[in-house]
Structures are given as C-alpha cells and as structure tokens.
Scaffold this motif. Sequence first.
Motif, PDB file in Angstrom:
ATOM      1  N   ASP A   1       0.848  -1.188   0.000  1.00  0.00           N
ATOM      2  CA  ASP A   1       0.000   0.000   0.000  1.00  0.00           C
ATOM      3  C   ASP A   1       0.886   1.242   0.000  1.00  0.00           C
ATOM      4  O   ASP A   1       1.839   1.339   0.776  1.00  0.00           O
ATOM      5  N   ILE A   2       0.548   2.187  -0.868  1.00  0.00           N
ATOM      6  CA  ILE A   2       1.353   3.387  -1.053  1.00  0.00           C
ATOM      7  C   ILE A   2       0.479   4.623  -0.901  1.00  0.00           C
ATOM      8  O   ILE A   2      -0.607   4.684  -1.466  1.00  0.00           O
ATOM      9  N   ILE A   3       0.949   5.587  -0.123  1.00  0.00           N
ATOM     10  CA  ILE A   3       0.233   6.843   0.091  1.00  0.00           C
ATOM     11  C   ILE A   3       1.150   7.973  -0.371  1.00  0.00           C
ATOM     12  O   ILE A   3       2.283   8.092   0.107  1.00  0.00           O
ATOM     13  N   ILE A   4       0.677   8.795  -1.302  1.00  0.00           N
ATOM     14  CA  ILE A   4       1.510   9.850  -1.861  1.00  0.00           C
ATOM     15  C   ILE A   4       0.734  11.156  -1.940  1.00  0.00           C
ATOM     16  O   ILE A   4      -0.501  11.156  -1.975  1.00  0.00           O
ATOM     17  N   GLY A   5       1.439  12.280  -1.953  1.00  0.00           N
ATOM     18  CA  GLY A   5       0.733  13.544  -2.080  1.00  0.00           C
ATOM     19  C   GLY A   5       1.668  14.733  -2.185  1.00  0.00           C
ATOM     20  O   GLY A   5       2.766  14.725  -1.616  1.00  0.00           O
ATOM     21  N   LYS A   6       1.201  15.761  -2.914  1.00  0.00           N
ATOM     22  CA  LYS A   6       1.938  17.007  -3.047  1.00  0.00           C
ATOM     23  C   LYS A   6       1.144  18.198  -2.502  1.00  0.00           C
ATOM     24  O   LYS A   6       1.578  19.342  -2.626  1.00  0.00           O
ATOM     25  N   THR A   7      -0.007  17.929  -1.882  1.00  0.00           N
ATOM     26  CA  THR A   7      -0.861  19.009  -1.390  1.00  0.00           C
ATOM     27  C   THR A   7      -0.985  18.989   0.134  1.00  0.00           C
ATOM     28  O   THR A   7      -1.791  19.719   0.705  1.00  0.00           O
ATOM     29  N   LYS A   8      -0.189  18.166   0.777  1.00  0.00           N
ATOM     30  CA  LYS A   8      -0.221  18.043   2.243  1.00  0.00           C
ATOM     31  C   LYS A   8       1.069  17.384   2.706  1.00  0.00           C
ATOM     32  O   LYS A   8       1.768  16.738   1.928  1.00  0.00           O
ATOM     33  N   ASN A   9       1.373  17.555   3.976  1.00  0.00           N
ATOM     34  CA  ASN A   9       2.546  16.921   4.564  1.00  0.00           C
ATOM     35  C   ASN A   9       2.132  15.727   5.411  1.00  0.00           C
ATOM     36  O   ASN A   9       1.102  15.771   6.097  1.00  0.00           O
ATOM     37  N   SER A  10       2.922  14.682   5.369  1.00  0.00           N
ATOM     38  CA  SER A  10       2.716  13.524   6.230  1.00  0.00           C
ATOM     39  C   SER A  10       4.029  13.179   6.930  1.00  0.00           C
ATOM     40  O   SER A  10       5.100  13.295   6.341  1.00  0.00           O
ATOM     41  N   TYR A  11       3.909  12.782   8.176  1.00  0.00           N
ATOM     42  CA  TYR A  11       5.084  12.390   8.961  1.00  0.00           C
ATOM     43  C   TYR A  11       4.989  10.918   9.363  1.00  0.00           C
ATOM     44  O   TYR A  11       5.653  10.464  10.290  1.00  0.00           O
ATOM     45  N   MET A  12       4.171  10.185   8.618  1.00  0.00           N
ATOM     46  CA  MET A  12       3.962   8.772   8.893  1.00  0.00           C
ATOM     47  C   MET A  12       5.150   7.945   8.408  1.00  0.00           C
ATOM     48  O   MET A  12       5.670   8.168   7.312  1.00  0.00           O
ATOM     49  N   SER A  13       5.575   6.988   9.225  1.00  0.00           N
ATOM     50  CA  SER A  13       6.654   6.089   8.824  1.00  0.00           C
ATOM     51  C   SER A  13       6.187   5.166   7.711  1.00  0.00           C
ATOM     52  O   SER A  13       4.990   4.911   7.546  1.00  0.00           O
ATOM     53  N   SER A  14       7.145   4.682   6.948  1.00  0.00           N
ATOM     54  CA  SER A  14       6.874   3.593   6.015  1.00  0.00           C
ATOM     55  C   SER A  14       7.304   2.295   6.690  1.00  0.00           C
ATOM     56  O   SER A  14       8.179   2.302   7.565  1.00  0.00           O
ATOM     57  N   GLU A  15       6.682   1.178   6.281  1.00  0.00           N
ATOM     58  CA  GLU A  15       6.925  -0.076   6.983  1.00  0.00           C
ATOM     59  C   GLU A  15       6.991  -1.250   6.011  1.00  0.00           C
ATOM     60  O   GLU A  15       6.273  -1.290   5.025  1.00  0.00           O
ATOM     61  N   ILE A  16       7.866  -2.190   6.332  1.00  0.00           N
ATOM     62  CA  ILE A  16       7.912  -3.471   5.620  1.00  0.00           C
ATOM     63  C   ILE A  16       7.665  -4.549   6.662  1.00  0.00           C
ATOM     64  O   ILE A  16       8.330  -4.589   7.707  1.00  0.00           O
ATOM     65  N   TYR A  17       6.696  -5.430   6.404  1.00  0.00           N
ATOM     66  CA  TYR A  17       6.218  -6.367   7.406  1.00  0.00           C
ATOM     67  C   TYR A  17       6.808  -7.759   7.211  1.00  0.00           C
ATOM     68  O   TYR A  17       6.885  -8.283   6.090  1.00  0.00           O
ATOM     69  N   PHE A  18       7.190  -8.358   8.325  1.00  0.00           N
ATOM     70  CA  PHE A  18       7.701  -9.728   8.342  1.00  0.00           C
ATOM     71  C   PHE A  18       6.981 -10.490   9.456  1.00  0.00           C
ATOM     72  O   PHE A  18       7.571 -10.885  10.459  1.00  0.00           O
ATOM     73  N   GLY A  19       5.672 -10.667   9.275  1.00  0.00           N
ATOM     74  CA  GLY A  19       4.888 -11.328  10.313  1.00  0.00           C
ATOM     75  C   GLY A  19       4.840 -10.484  11.578  1.00  0.00           C
ATOM     76  O   GLY A  19       4.299  -9.387  11.594  1.00  0.00           O
ATOM     77  N   LYS A  20       5.457 -10.962  12.642  1.00  0.00           N
ATOM     78  CA  LYS A  20       5.429 -10.259  13.926  1.00  0.00           C
ATOM     79  C   LYS A  20       6.398  -9.080  13.981  1.00  0.00           C
ATOM     80  O   LYS A  20       6.294  -8.233  14.873  1.00  0.00           O
ATOM     81  N   ASP A  21       7.349  -9.048  13.086  1.00  0.00           N
ATOM     82  CA  ASP A  21       8.380  -8.013  13.107  1.00  0.00           C
ATOM     83  C   ASP A  21       8.189  -7.023  11.957  1.00  0.00           C
ATOM     84  O   ASP A  21       7.616  -7.359  10.911  1.00  0.00           O
ATOM     85  N   THR A  22       8.707  -5.818  12.146  1.00  0.00           N
ATOM     86  CA  THR A  22       8.509  -4.756  11.166  1.00  0.00           C
ATOM     87  C   THR A  22       9.774  -3.926  11.002  1.00  0.00           C
ATOM     88  O   THR A  22      10.401  -3.541  11.997  1.00  0.00           O
TER      89      THR A  22
END
Length: 331
Positions: free
Chosen positions: A227-248
């Motif tokens: 899932d990808i969230i992109i934008g040029k009309t607002k700021n986001s400070y959300m981390s990106s994540e890669i999932y490995f079951g219980k670990d991230t």
Amino acid sequence: MISLGIIGTNWITKQFVKATDETKAFGLTNVYSRTEQKAQEFIDDLGKRDISISTDLKKFFKEDFDTVYIASPNALHFIQAKQAIENGKNVIVEKPSTSTIEEFAILDKLAHEKNVYLFEAARHIHEPIFKKIEAVVEKHRSDLSGATFSYMKYSSRYDAYKNGENPNVFTTKFSGGALYDLGVYTVYDAVVLFGQPEKVSYNAEFLASGIDGSGSLTLKYSDFDVDIIIGKTKNSYMSSEIYFGKDTLLLDNGGDINHLDWADDNKNITDVPTNKSENPMDSEASEFARVMNENDTETYDKLLRYARIVNRVLEQARTSAGLVFDADEEK
C-alpha cells in the motif's frame, strides 16, 4: 573522466553536478539552457570555468561530450532523451524518464540500436541505506508479508497553483502530479525489493487542473499487498513499513530515506545501523559512471529492467485512476 552535458539549471541539476564533482565520476563540459544568462549564473554559482553554453538544443547535442543529464519537466524527457540518443550520447534522465510506456519502449530500443546507455535517475535505490533495506528484506524474505510506503510533501509550488498560476508540476501538459513526482520513488521501492506486481490500482484525489494532488496506490503480489500513500498538497510524517509477520522494518519515509528501525513482537524498537551520504546523488553518480567505465552489462540490464517495470506500473496506475496526460493524446 566521462564528459558531461546537462539540460536544466534547477536545484536538482546543481545537486547532481556537485555529486559528480565529489565523486569525480563525471566532468561538466556543456550546459543547455533557454537563456545564456541563466546558464552563466548556474555555472558561476558552481564556481566552474570554461564551460560551453548552448541555447539551441540541436547545436548542444552536436557538442563533444559523452553523457547528458536531463532534468527538465517530465513531458520533455522523452523528446530530449530521444534526440540525445540519436546523436550518440549516453543518457541519464530524471525519473520518470517518460510520460508513457510507449515512449519508454522507443528510448529503450533506440539506445540498444545506437549502443549507448540509458539510465533512469532513481537516485535513492543506489544509496547505502537502500542497500541495507535490500539486505534486511533478503534475510527475512521467508517471513515477508507486505509493506506500506508513504511519501507526502507539501509542494513549494502548490501555493502558486492555488493562487491561479500554472506550475509545470501541476499540469497534465507537463505530466505532473503526485504519482509521477513522488509516487515513482515508492514504486521503485516496491519493484526493487519485491519485483513486478500482479495487479495495480490507484485511487487519485484530482485537482481542477486534471492532475492528482494526492492518492493511494495498491500493488498486489501473489501473497501480499503493498500500500502506497503519496501527495503534493499536504505533509505527512507517517513512517513507512515493511512487514515480516510479527516483526517490522520502519523507514522514516518512502522516498528520501534517512533512518531505519527494527520493531519486534514485544514492541522493542532498535536502530538499524547504516550510512547516509550527505549528497544523496553521490551513490547514483558513482554507480552510473562505474557501469559505463567497466561495461558492467549485468548491472545495467538489471537497472533497465527495473525502469521498464516501474514505468509500466506508473501507466497502469494512471489508467486505473483515469489520469490522462497530454502525452497520451499525442500518440
């Protein structure tokens, strides 16, 4: 040293030239700009001397340099890269290299026929921090269960757009918008780390100009989604994540990646040691020069394969959202 010509006198071109100076990968010899004054100001600002200036693109490509770096508006990439290749120049073109997959296929074929290099300048995949991400993904690939990439930055040109101006990056004429400006970074993340997706869909938030100011993109793989969230009309400070079951694996964002953390099932978060270049284009400049100097066809073919897939995914995403560029109507 590889002689370099550049098209464009903006901040990203300046950053690339500084990277070539720092790495001694290329030597700047030629600058193209629409006005001699802008070109001279650019050269003076870099502290350069004895640089040839061109304001005529045809004459520019007849000059004696090996490789051109193209950082013009998106919609101009194709015609300028095509003209460069036809004149026997190696091409480094800023991402996205073209507005359509048809344009990319033409450049791809022509570069092979002319026996020159065609690089798409997705600089972040060459950085040491991205190589670290690749190593982590490979180590834990058996547990890989998806990813979320976020890259949203309020554009420095958005206020001008809201005030009734017509900045290139917010027009369909110049193939602007969030997907082709910031989304391309996150699509590269997915393609390099996980391969070609099986299905692509894009839910775009359209501006009155017809381009996407922001949106959410889903890349479906056989056993997980990205899932990808992109934008040029607002700021986001959300981390990106890669999932490995219980670990991230946590990335500070999906484009300009500066920091990595590992989170386990017990919510313990530990820093993942890595290196980050002061100039994010150093690694890219060094790698492109190395590939050319060593004629490293294996690496070149891999980079070209990534570019083909990324440009195909971008067009599939546009199609799914109904996002149309002027370049589509010019086919």
